[in-house]
Design an enzyme around this catalytic site. Structure first.
Site, mmCIF file in Angstrom:
data_model
loop_
_atom_site.group_PDB
_atom_site.id
_atom_site.type_symbol
_atom_site.label_atom_id
_atom_site.label_comp_id
_atom_site.label_asym_id
_atom_site.label_seq_id
_atom_site.Cartn_x
_atom_site.Cartn_y
_atom_site.Cartn_z
ATOM 1 N N LEU A 17 -41.891 61.839 -31.244
ATOM 2 C CA LEU A 17 -41.272 63.024 -30.627
ATOM 3 C C LEU A 17 -39.751 62.999 -30.825
ATOM 4 C CD1 LEU A 17 -41.494 65.595 -28.934
ATOM 5 C CD2 LEU A 17 -41.326 64.191 -26.881
ATOM 6 N N LYS A 18 -39.145 61.825 -30.618
ATOM 7 C CA LYS A 18 -37.688 61.702 -30.786
ATOM 8 C C LYS A 18 -37.285 62.139 -32.198
ATOM 9 C CE LYS A 18 -34.104 58.302 -31.328
ATOM 10 N NZ LYS A 18 -33.151 58.829 -30.357
ATOM 11 N N ILE A 430 -14.647 53.520 -20.214
ATOM 12 C CA ILE A 430 -15.694 52.839 -19.441
ATOM 13 C C ILE A 430 -16.348 51.715 -20.242
ATOM 14 C CG2 ILE A 430 -17.815 53.246 -18.072
ATOM 15 C CD1 ILE A 430 -15.195 54.483 -16.957
ATOM 16 N N GLU A 604 -29.502 54.564 -7.635
ATOM 17 C CA GLU A 604 -30.883 55.027 -7.892
ATOM 18 C C GLU A 604 -31.901 54.014 -7.368
ATOM 19 O OE1 GLU A 604 -30.756 54.918 -12.128
ATOM 20 O OE2 GLU A 604 -32.331 53.427 -12.230
ATOM 21 N N HIS A 693 -20.956 63.922 -21.084
ATOM 22 C CA HIS A 693 -22.280 64.429 -21.454
ATOM 23 C C HIS A 693 -22.195 65.731 -22.241
ATOM 24 C CE1 HIS A 693 -23.979 61.242 -19.151
ATOM 25 N NE2 HIS A 693 -23.267 61.601 -18.104
HETATM 26 C C1 LIG Z 1 -26.600 54.898 -19.062
HETATM 27 N N1 LIG Z 1 -28.004 55.096 -19.321
HETATM 28 C C2 LIG Z 1 -28.827 54.015 -19.567
HETATM 29 C C3 LIG Z 1 -29.997 53.868 -18.810
HETATM 30 N N2 LIG Z 1 -30.836 52.833 -19.023
HETATM 31 C C4 LIG Z 1 -30.518 51.930 -19.953
HETATM 32 N N3 LIG Z 1 -31.343 50.902 -20.166
HETATM 33 N N4 LIG Z 1 -29.407 52.030 -20.725
HETATM 34 C C5 LIG Z 1 -28.536 53.054 -20.551
HETATM 35 O O1 LIG Z 1 -27.523 53.112 -21.255
HETATM 36 N N5 LIG Z 1 -30.307 54.773 -17.879
HETATM 37 C C6 LIG Z 1 -29.442 55.845 -17.539
HETATM 38 C C7 LIG Z 1 -28.641 56.274 -18.714
HETATM 39 C C8 LIG Z 1 -29.518 56.951 -19.718
HETATM 40 N N6 LIG Z 1 -28.782 57.324 -20.838
HETATM 41 C C9 LIG Z 1 -29.109 57.028 -22.116
HETATM 42 C C10 LIG Z 1 -28.185 57.398 -23.070
HETATM 43 C C11 LIG Z 1 -28.435 57.146 -24.391
HETATM 44 C C12 LIG Z 1 -29.610 56.520 -24.767
HETATM 45 C C13 LIG Z 1 -29.827 56.289 -26.206
HETATM 46 O O2 LIG Z 1 -29.007 56.701 -26.975
HETATM 47 N N7 LIG Z 1 -30.905 55.675 -26.614
HETATM 48 C C14 LIG Z 1 -31.101 55.463 -28.018
HETATM 49 C C15 LIG Z 1 -31.642 54.091 -28.291
HETATM 50 C C16 LIG Z 1 -30.609 53.045 -28.052
HETATM 51 C C17 LIG Z 1 -31.039 51.746 -28.704
HETATM 52 O O3 LIG Z 1 -31.677 50.936 -28.084
HETATM 53 N N8 LIG Z 1 -30.755 51.595 -29.955
HETATM 54 C C18 LIG Z 1 -31.161 50.452 -30.768
HETATM 55 C C19 LIG Z 1 -32.233 50.864 -31.742
HETATM 56 C C20 LIG Z 1 -31.751 51.998 -32.558
HETATM 57 C C21 LIG Z 1 -32.826 52.677 -33.392
HETATM 58 O O4 LIG Z 1 -33.489 53.555 -32.922
HETATM 59 N N9 LIG Z 1 -32.901 52.288 -34.649
HETATM 60 C C22 LIG Z 1 -33.691 53.015 -35.574
HETATM 61 C C23 LIG Z 1 -33.105 52.829 -36.967
HETATM 62 C C24 LIG Z 1 -31.626 53.011 -37.011
HETATM 63 C C25 LIG Z 1 -31.213 54.172 -37.853
HETATM 64 O O5 LIG Z 1 -31.350 54.098 -39.082
HETATM 65 O O6 LIG Z 1 -30.691 55.152 -37.271
HETATM 66 C C26 LIG Z 1 -35.128 52.515 -35.522
HETATM 67 O O7 LIG Z 1 -35.367 51.416 -34.990
HETATM 68 O O8 LIG Z 1 -35.981 53.257 -35.977
HETATM 69 C C27 LIG Z 1 -29.942 49.914 -31.491
HETATM 70 O O9 LIG Z 1 -28.859 50.488 -31.396
HETATM 71 O O10 LIG Z 1 -30.065 48.868 -32.128
HETATM 72 C C28 LIG Z 1 -32.049 56.485 -28.569
HETATM 73 O O11 LIG Z 1 -31.899 56.750 -29.761
HETATM 74 O O12 LIG Z 1 -32.933 56.996 -27.838
HETATM 75 C C29 LIG Z 1 -30.530 56.151 -23.814
HETATM 76 C C30 LIG Z 1 -30.277 56.404 -22.462
HETATM 77 N N1 LIG Z 2 -20.135 50.114 -20.117
HETATM 78 C C1 LIG Z 2 -21.200 51.096 -20.269
HETATM 79 C C2 LIG Z 2 -21.512 51.770 -18.965
HETATM 80 C C3 LIG Z 2 -22.508 52.865 -19.050
HETATM 81 S S1 LIG Z 2 -23.106 53.371 -17.538
HETATM 82 C C4 LIG Z 2 -20.777 52.111 -21.297
HETATM 83 O O1 LIG Z 2 -19.588 52.324 -21.425
HETATM 84 O O2 LIG Z 2 -21.630 52.675 -21.969
HETATM 85 ZN ZN LIG Z 3 -21.930 55.136 -16.782
#
Ligand SMILES: CN1c2c(nc(N)[nH]c2=O)NC[C@@H]1CNc1ccc(C(=O)N[C@@H](CCC(=O)N[C@@H](CCC(=O)N[C@@H](CCC(=O)O)C(=O)O)C(=O)O)C(=O)O)cc1
Ligand SMILES: N[C@@H](CCS)C(=O)O
Ligand SMILES: [Zn+2]
Length: 752
Positions: A17-18, A430, A604, A693
């Site tokens: 879906l993503k 941050i 939360e 955001h």
């Molecule tokens: C602050 N927030 C967070 C929450 N919970 C967390 N555990 N972490 C948080 O930061 N809860 C409240 C909020 C929610 N907000 C967000 C904001 C952004 C994301 C996000 O961007 N998620 C990414 C995945 C992040 C990650 O883990 N990345 C990995 C893997 C990357 C990946 O997908 N790689 C690809 C290949 C790469 C490419 O070619 O592009 C793959 O594996 O297929 C990494 O960086 O290594 C997202 O994309 O959904 C989440 C919550």
């Molecule tokens: N140090 C983290 C906090 C997110 S809530 C950031 O800057 O992404």
């Molecule tokens: Zn934050």
């Protein structure tokens, strides 16, 4: 015996879906292609449930973005600013969630879904709102699709009272629309007649405190809906707990079925209630909020007690809540230790557990399968990693003085200012800077072994170089290293801490296309190596300005992980806190003068049940203090929180005694600072002046106005200037001008 789940993850086993959403938004694929993937995912979800042996298939729970947004869309609740855009259908739907750039139309707000890490889009009621059910809702479409594939279908719909309760209102009272909403639900139910065997109306709001008005409208709504003719039977569905004061309206709703979350409600409380004759009860016995295999013998014992009271033909077996809060399937996990993998159950496996339990109740189970299942649970609980004596000893020997800094804040501030020598309105960020495609790509290559560790380290150092240079050019006062080495603020640390394990593919939806991979706490946690020191030291070596080190706090590490079920949350939090305390001491020794310990999940994590809140807050704040007070008084401790509504817990926030707290404040236009003013919050505050955001770049004037407003509530000597949150989801092209404007605003304010 009927078996079902409340909902199934929508993202797909490989985040299909993503990928589909993001390529559609970029214009790389068509709407038709997006819908093809959507239908494929829905059909596969239904097939998974059927193959696991569930008797009822849940439909209508799939969403392209969010189920509350879908319901608003179904009801025609489109704010006027979007109607003006002329957008239609899918384009309009995504504009509500993501905003419409072309006409500078801000998205609807996003909030945390109860006490989970999932976010929903907040519906908006305004005077001009007109409630009119869409010609064909997604619930009917998905129900018809499932039926055409030969399944017996249960349709899942957010309940009317939860829907209105979670909405916001602008120029009118949202409850004025209750009659129109109930009428639309009546129509929807009648359209589902003959298609769905059962309709699940989800009212998790029953886990929270309701006003008299909410209760009255609840009773009225269910009175009307149950009396309506030509409708499928209704299952009033509570989850995340059922507040004692709401049990009366729940049990007297006269719906044919009731669902109760038995992972959050003691079955003895349930047994003490008068469940109306003829009402069938769906028992949510398989935990939708955790990933451990269910102890089937124990679950069977509970179910049999309920069976004794109600009789088997009045029972249905289910998950406690929707399974969107757990990963899709264990099938794609190839790197977990066998004993750990054997002890886990993701959504697909949970469906099978429900069927297994039903077969046990009916005496038709395969005894060998149950025996093996139970022995897997025992193996994990007895594994040496689950109990490390040195860790237990440290926790036992904690002393009072380990929870406090040596000197009070006012004295610490003087000592810190002497050598930090920061100007009025110091500027900072941050922590994270844009996680570019290139950074993610390199990390993936490194994880796959296609580039060496040395090459990866070199690459991250180059990124840190760039991030430091950009910040110096922008003119920020306190710099950060930018967190390029972190996949996620929780998962990154979990990968380095024994007692945690991480998955390859255990994604859980956070909002829209964004997912997180919550790590799993299975054993005792301790720090066996440096967690962040190398990167911070490198960043500091590149500049004369102070570089703020960045750690994720113990409560957030806990709340955004799946936690072991054989040790109290409090003890696990202290284990993590000690590991972080060790890290703060090391980075302090290596020259860090400012350390930020992020705790965005503290608010939360507040239990929905009021009676449990104080106990939680006591250990949560203690855990933060344990992590943060091992440093010298000259080391400045920052913390950061976002998405927070602080009014209820401001005294506890003050108890954290961080030298500086940064909070999200730009969207509320600093209103949130009133709480800090009224409480006479003693320490320094950095209210966010830039909404991270939104892709919009705030102007210097706008930011100055926000700072001026902030200064009305908080003494200027106490104010820091920073964005609302990290910048990881933004592009450099947005970040540089926005931060430049922020710095200029602070400089102009200083002159003023
Ligand atoms: C602050 N927030 C967070 C929450 N919970 C967390 N555990 N972490 C948080 O930061 N809860 C409240 C909020 C929610 N907000 C967000 C904001 C952004 C994301 C996000 O961007 N998620 C990414 C995945 C992040 C990650 O883990 N990345 C990995 C893997 C990357 C990946 O997908 N790689 C690809 C290949 C790469 C490419 O070619 O592009 C793959 O594996 O297929 C990494 O960086 O290594 C997202 O994309 O959904 C989440 C919550
Ligand atoms: N140090 C983290 C906090 C997110 S809530 C950031 O800057 O992404
Ligand atoms: Zn934050």
């Amino acid at each position: 015996m009927e078996t079902h789940v409340i909902g199934f993850p929508r993202i797909g086993p490989n985040r299909e879906l993503k990928k589909a959403l993001e390529s559609y938004w970029k214009g790389q694929t068509t709407e038709h292609q997006l819908k093809e993937i959507k239908n494929k995912l829905i059909s596969e979800n239904h097939k998974t449930q059927a193959e696991a042996g569930l008797s009822l298939i849940t439909a209508g729970d799939f969403s392209l973005y969010d189920h509350i947004l879908d319901m608003a869309f179904n009801l025609g609740l489109i704010p006027e600013r979007f109607q003006k855009t002329g957008l239609q259908d899918t384009e309009l739907y995504f504009a509500l969630a993501r905003g419409y750039k072309r006409e500078n139309t801000p998205a609807q707000a996003m909030l945390k879904w109860f006490d989970t890490n999932y976010h929903y889009i907040v519906p908006e009621f305004e005077k001009k709102s007109v409630i009119k059910l869409k010609e064909k809702t997604h619930i009917e479409e998905q129900t018809e699709l499932a039926k055409s594939n030969g399944y017996r279908v249960k349709a899942a719909i957010p309940g009317p009272i939860t829907f209105i309760s979670l909405s916001t209102e602008t120029d009118i009272c949202k409850w004025d629309f209750a009659d129109d909403i109930i009428e639309a639900y009546q129509e929807l139910l009648s359209r589902l007649a003959g298609k769905a065997e059962l309709v699940q109306l989800e009212e998790p709001i029953l886990a929270t405190e309701l006003t008299r008005q909410q209760k009255n409208i609840f009773q009225k709504a269910y009175d009307i809906l149950t009396k309506a003719e030509n409708r499928p039977p209704i299952m009033l569905t509570s989850y995340f707990g059922l507040r004692e004061e709401n049990t009366e309206i729940f049990f007297s709703s006269e719906t044919e079925y009731l669902h109760i979350d038995l992972c959050r409600t003691d079955y003895r409380r349930l047994l003490s209630k008068n469940i109306p004759d003829n009402t069938k009860l769906s028992v949510g016995i398989i935990d939708g909020r955790n990933i451990w295999k269910t102890d089937l013998n124990q679950a069977l014992g509970i179910i049999q007690k309920i069976e004794n009271k109600l009789g088997r033909n009045r029972l249905l077996l289910s998950s406690s809540c929707s399974l969107i809060h757990v990963p899709v399937s264990l099938r794609t996990e190839h790197l977990l230790e066998t004993y750990l993998k054997n002890s886990l159950s993701f959504a697909e496996e949970k469906c099978r557990e429900i069927s297994l339990l039903a077969s046990m109740l009916e005496g038709k189970e395969d005894k060998n399968i149950i025996k093996e299942h139970q022995s897997h649970i025992k193996e994990r609980l007895q594994h040496p990693a689950s109990r490390i004596e040195s860790v237990r000893k440290r926790i036992k020997e904690l002393t009072e003085d380990m929870f406090s800094r040596t000197k009070p804040f006012e004295e610490r501030k003087k000592i810190q200012q002497e050598y930090l020598n920061l100007p009025l309105y110091p500027t900072t960020t941050i922590g994270s800077f844009p996680q570019t495609k290139e950074i993610r790509k390199q990390r993936q290559l490194y994880k796959k072994g296609e580039i060496s560790k040395q090459e990866y380290i070199q690459f991250i150092k180059q990124q840190i170089n760039r991030i430091i240079k950009e910040q110096e050019q922008i003119g920020l006062d306190v710099l950060v290293h930018g967190e390029p080495e972190r996949n996620d603020m929780v998962e990154y640390f979990a990968e380095l801490l024994p007692g945690y394990c991480t998955t390859q593919n255990g994604w859980v939806q956070s909002y829209g296309s964004r997912c997180v991979k919550p790590p799993i706490i299975h054993g005792d946690i301790y720090r066996s190596r440096s967690l962040s020191g190398e990167w911070i030291k490198y960043a500091q070596s590149l500049t004369k300005k102070p570089v703020k080190a960045m750690l994720t706090g113990p409560v957030t590490m806990l709340k955004w992980s799946f936690v072991r079920d054989d040790l109290s949350m409090e003890e696990v939090a202290y284990q993590i806190a000690l590991a972080l305390r060790d890290e703060t001491k090391e980075i302090e020794k290596e020259g860090s003068t400012i350390i930020q310990i992020d705790e965005p999940a503290i608010r939360e994590g507040l239990p929905l049940e009021k009676a449990e809140r104080e106990k939680y807050l006591k250990w949560a704040i203690k855990a933060f203090r344990l992590a943060s007070s091992g440093v010298k008084d000259s080391t400045q401790i920052h913390t950061h929180m976002c998405y927070s509504d602080f009014a209820e817990i401001i005294n506890w926030i003050a108890e954290m005694d961080a030298d500086v707290i940064s909070i999200e404040a730009s969207r509320s236009k600093m209103e949130l600072l009133k709480t800090f003013e009224e409480y006479q919050y003693p320490n320094d505050i950095g209210p966010g002046v830039y909404d991270v955001h939104s892709p919009r770049i705030p102007t210097t004037e706008e930011i100055k106005k926000l700072i001026e407003r902030a200064a009305k509530y908080i003494k200027k000597e106490k104010l820091w200037i920073n964005p609302d949150c990290g910048l990881k989801t933004r592009d450099w092209a947005e970040v540089i001008p926005a931060l430049k404007n922020m710095v200029t605003a602070a400089q102009e304010m200083r002159k003023q």
